[in-house]
Scaffold this motif. Structure first.
Motif, PDB file in Angstrom:
ATOM      1  N   UNK A  86       0.808  -1.203   0.000  1.00  0.00           N
ATOM      2  CA  UNK A  86       0.000   0.000   0.000  1.00  0.00           C
ATOM      3  C   UNK A  86       0.856   1.274   0.000  1.00  0.00           C
ATOM      4  N   UNK A  87       2.022   1.194   0.636  1.00  0.00           N
ATOM      5  CA  UNK A  87       2.855   2.394   0.791  1.00  0.00           C
ATOM      6  C   UNK A  87       3.591   2.789  -0.488  1.00  0.00           C
ATOM      7  N   UNK A  88       3.734   1.844  -1.385  1.00  0.00           N
ATOM      8  CA  UNK A  88       4.524   2.096  -2.589  1.00  0.00           C
ATOM      9  C   UNK A  88       3.858   3.177  -3.431  1.00  0.00           C
ATOM     10  N   UNK A  89       4.632   4.186  -3.797  1.00  0.00           N
ATOM     11  CA  UNK A  89       4.096   5.344  -4.503  1.00  0.00           C
ATOM     12  C   UNK A  89       3.981   5.036  -6.006  1.00  0.00           C
ATOM     13  N   UNK A  90       2.883   4.379  -6.377  1.00  0.00           N
ATOM     14  CA  UNK A  90       2.709   3.929  -7.754  1.00  0.00           C
ATOM     15  C   UNK A  90       2.744   5.091  -8.743  1.00  0.00           C
ATOM     16  N   UNK A  91       2.116   6.199  -8.378  1.00  0.00           N
ATOM     17  CA  UNK A  91       2.042   7.341  -9.302  1.00  0.00           C
ATOM     18  C   UNK A  91       3.441   7.838  -9.666  1.00  0.00           C
ATOM     19  N   UNK A  92       4.344   7.836  -8.693  1.00  0.00           N
ATOM     20  CA  UNK A  92       5.712   8.314  -8.946  1.00  0.00           C
ATOM     21  C   UNK A  92       6.547   7.248  -9.654  1.00  0.00           C
ATOM     22  N   UNK A  93       6.421   6.008  -9.192  1.00  0.00           N
ATOM     23  CA  UNK A  93       7.295   4.955  -9.712  1.00  0.00           C
ATOM     24  C   UNK A  93       6.817   4.371 -11.034  1.00  0.00           C
ATOM     25  N   UNK A  94       5.657   4.835 -11.522  1.00  0.00           N
ATOM     26  CA  UNK A  94       5.207   4.434 -12.849  1.00  0.00           C
ATOM     27  C   UNK A  94       5.150   5.626 -13.798  1.00  0.00           C
ATOM     28  N   UNK A  95       5.526   6.803 -13.310  1.00  0.00           N
ATOM     29  CA  UNK A  95       5.461   8.010 -14.139  1.00  0.00           C
ATOM     30  C   UNK A  95       6.443   7.893 -15.304  1.00  0.00           C
ATOM     31  N   UNK A  96       6.005   8.405 -16.461  1.00  0.00           N
ATOM     32  CA  UNK A  96       6.810   8.281 -17.683  1.00  0.00           C
ATOM     33  C   UNK A  96       7.671   9.520 -17.924  1.00  0.00           C
ATOM     34  N   UNK A  97       7.527  10.541 -17.077  1.00  0.00           N
ATOM     35  CA  UNK A  97       8.369  11.717 -17.244  1.00  0.00           C
ATOM     36  C   UNK A  97       8.844  12.224 -15.884  1.00  0.00           C
ATOM     37  N   UNK A  98       9.948  12.959 -15.914  1.00  0.00           N
ATOM     38  CA  UNK A  98      10.598  13.372 -14.668  1.00  0.00           C
ATOM     39  C   UNK A  98       9.741  14.344 -13.844  1.00  0.00           C
ATOM     40  N   UNK A  99       9.150  15.389 -14.454  1.00  0.00           N
ATOM     41  CA  UNK A  99       8.346  16.311 -13.622  1.00  0.00           C
ATOM     42  C   UNK A  99       7.211  15.611 -12.869  1.00  0.00           C
ATOM     43  N   UNK A 100       6.505  14.700 -13.561  1.00  0.00           N
ATOM     44  CA  UNK A 100       5.417  13.979 -12.886  1.00  0.00           C
ATOM     45  C   UNK A 100       5.958  13.140 -11.740  1.00  0.00           C
ATOM     46  N   UNK A 101       7.045  12.421 -12.000  1.00  0.00           N
ATOM     47  CA  UNK A 101       7.625  11.562 -10.961  1.00  0.00           C
ATOM     48  C   UNK A 101       8.007  12.387  -9.737  1.00  0.00           C
ATOM     49  N   UNK A 102       8.668  13.519  -9.981  1.00  0.00           N
ATOM     50  CA  UNK A 102       9.122  14.344  -8.855  1.00  0.00           C
ATOM     51  C   UNK A 102       7.951  14.954  -8.098  1.00  0.00           C
ATOM     52  N   UNK A 103       6.953  15.420  -8.847  1.00  0.00           N
ATOM     53  CA  UNK A 103       5.794  16.027  -8.187  1.00  0.00           C
ATOM     54  C   UNK A 103       5.067  15.000  -7.325  1.00  0.00           C
ATOM     55  N   UNK A 104       4.883  13.802  -7.886  1.00  0.00           N
ATOM     56  CA  UNK A 104       4.161  12.771  -7.133  1.00  0.00           C
ATOM     57  C   UNK A 104       4.977  12.276  -5.936  1.00  0.00           C
ATOM     58  N   UNK A 105       6.281  12.269  -6.099  1.00  0.00           N
ATOM     59  CA  UNK A 105       7.124  11.716  -5.028  1.00  0.00           C
ATOM     60  C   UNK A 105       7.455  12.752  -3.965  1.00  0.00           C
TER      61      UNK A 105
END
Lengths: 103, 155
Positions: free
Chosen positions: B35-54
């Motif tokens: 449950x804790x795994x940040x799927x939105x960040x770790x599946x993001x296809x671009x850097x800005x999305x990954x960073x924002x989600x993480x």
């Protein structure tokens, strides 16, 4: 069977931990060379590193970490003989843990 | 869907585990096991999305105090050693990003107070690209980058 190898060594007031895990780390985007089917994602998602039941470091990973992952970290406050425990959980719910003593 | 197709699908599901197949087919997100795994960040296809989600922001201040140790040339993109170390005070997290990977965010480490601001691991790199380390220190984000030339991609 636990395939995890942990080494924890104290130098001055810093303990350096080195760990090798055994895991395919499939990212879910690779295809089987024979059948052409996608190989299911199978990777470690979380690694929790503890000493004396206190968390030192938590890692979150995806399939971008290399197969049979290597992890090294350092912490302060360890003493020779203290346990260092590492527990991983993968995306299929499998978990593995191992403990080493600081030398 | 014809019956025979459905049967093939079922067979595949049984062989590889239904979750795995569903993930491979893009039907399910592989965040279910944890449950804790940040799927939105770790599946993001671009850097800005990954960073924002993480980390809550896509911007980070460049800092030469973050040292990224990577090979200049990686002959095998499947195994690229990355070590991140900094002397910034109050570090609570270190994240590693391979900019041109299909999924750029590779690893993120939460550091307790006893942990030194140091992590070392090995990552896969699809092609020649920058490796970015983003460090959260005292509620601010810092980053640095280092280019790695990849001879044979390994994603």
């Amino acid at each position: 069977m636990s395939e995890m190898k942990i080494r924890a060594k104290l130098s001055g007031d810093e303990t350096t931990v080195k760990c090798l895990m055994s895991h395919p780390m499939e990212n879910g985007q690779r295809k089987d060379s024979k059948t052409g089917d996608l190989i299911a994602a199978h990777f470690i998602q979380e690694v929790i590193c503890k000493t004396k039941d206190r968390i030192v470091l938590t890692a979150s990973w995806n399939g971008g970490v290399s197969k049979n992952p290597y992890l090294s970290f350092k912490f302060k406050g360890g003493a020779v003989g203290d346990p260092v425990e590492i527990i991983w959980t993968d995306n299929q719910g499998k978990t593995e843990r191992a403990t080493a003593l600081i030398s | 869907m014809t019956d025979s197709k459905r049967r093939t699908l079922l067979k595949g599901s049984l062989a590889a585990g239904s979750v795995g197949v569903a993930v491979g087919a893009g039907l399910l997100r592989p965040g279910q096991a944890l449950a804790d795994w940040n799927a939105a960040a770790f599946q993001a296809r671009d850097v800005p999305t990954a960073l924002t989600k993480l980390l809550g922001s896509e911007t980070a201040e460049m800092s030469a105090r973050i040292k990224i140790k990577v090979p200049d040339i990686a002959e095998n993109g499947a195994v690229v050693p990355v070590t991140v170390e900094t002397d910034l005070p109050g570090v609570t997290s270190i994240s590693i990003i391979a900019v041109d990977n299909p999924i750029p965010l590779v690893a993120s480490f939460e550091l307790a107070e006893s942990a030194m601001p140091f992590v070392s691991t090995r990552i896969k790199m699809a092609k020649t690209s920058d490796v970015i380390a983003v460090v959260r220190a005292g509620d601010r984000l810092y980053k640095n980058a280092q280019n790695v030339k990849v001879t044979v991609g390994g994603c």
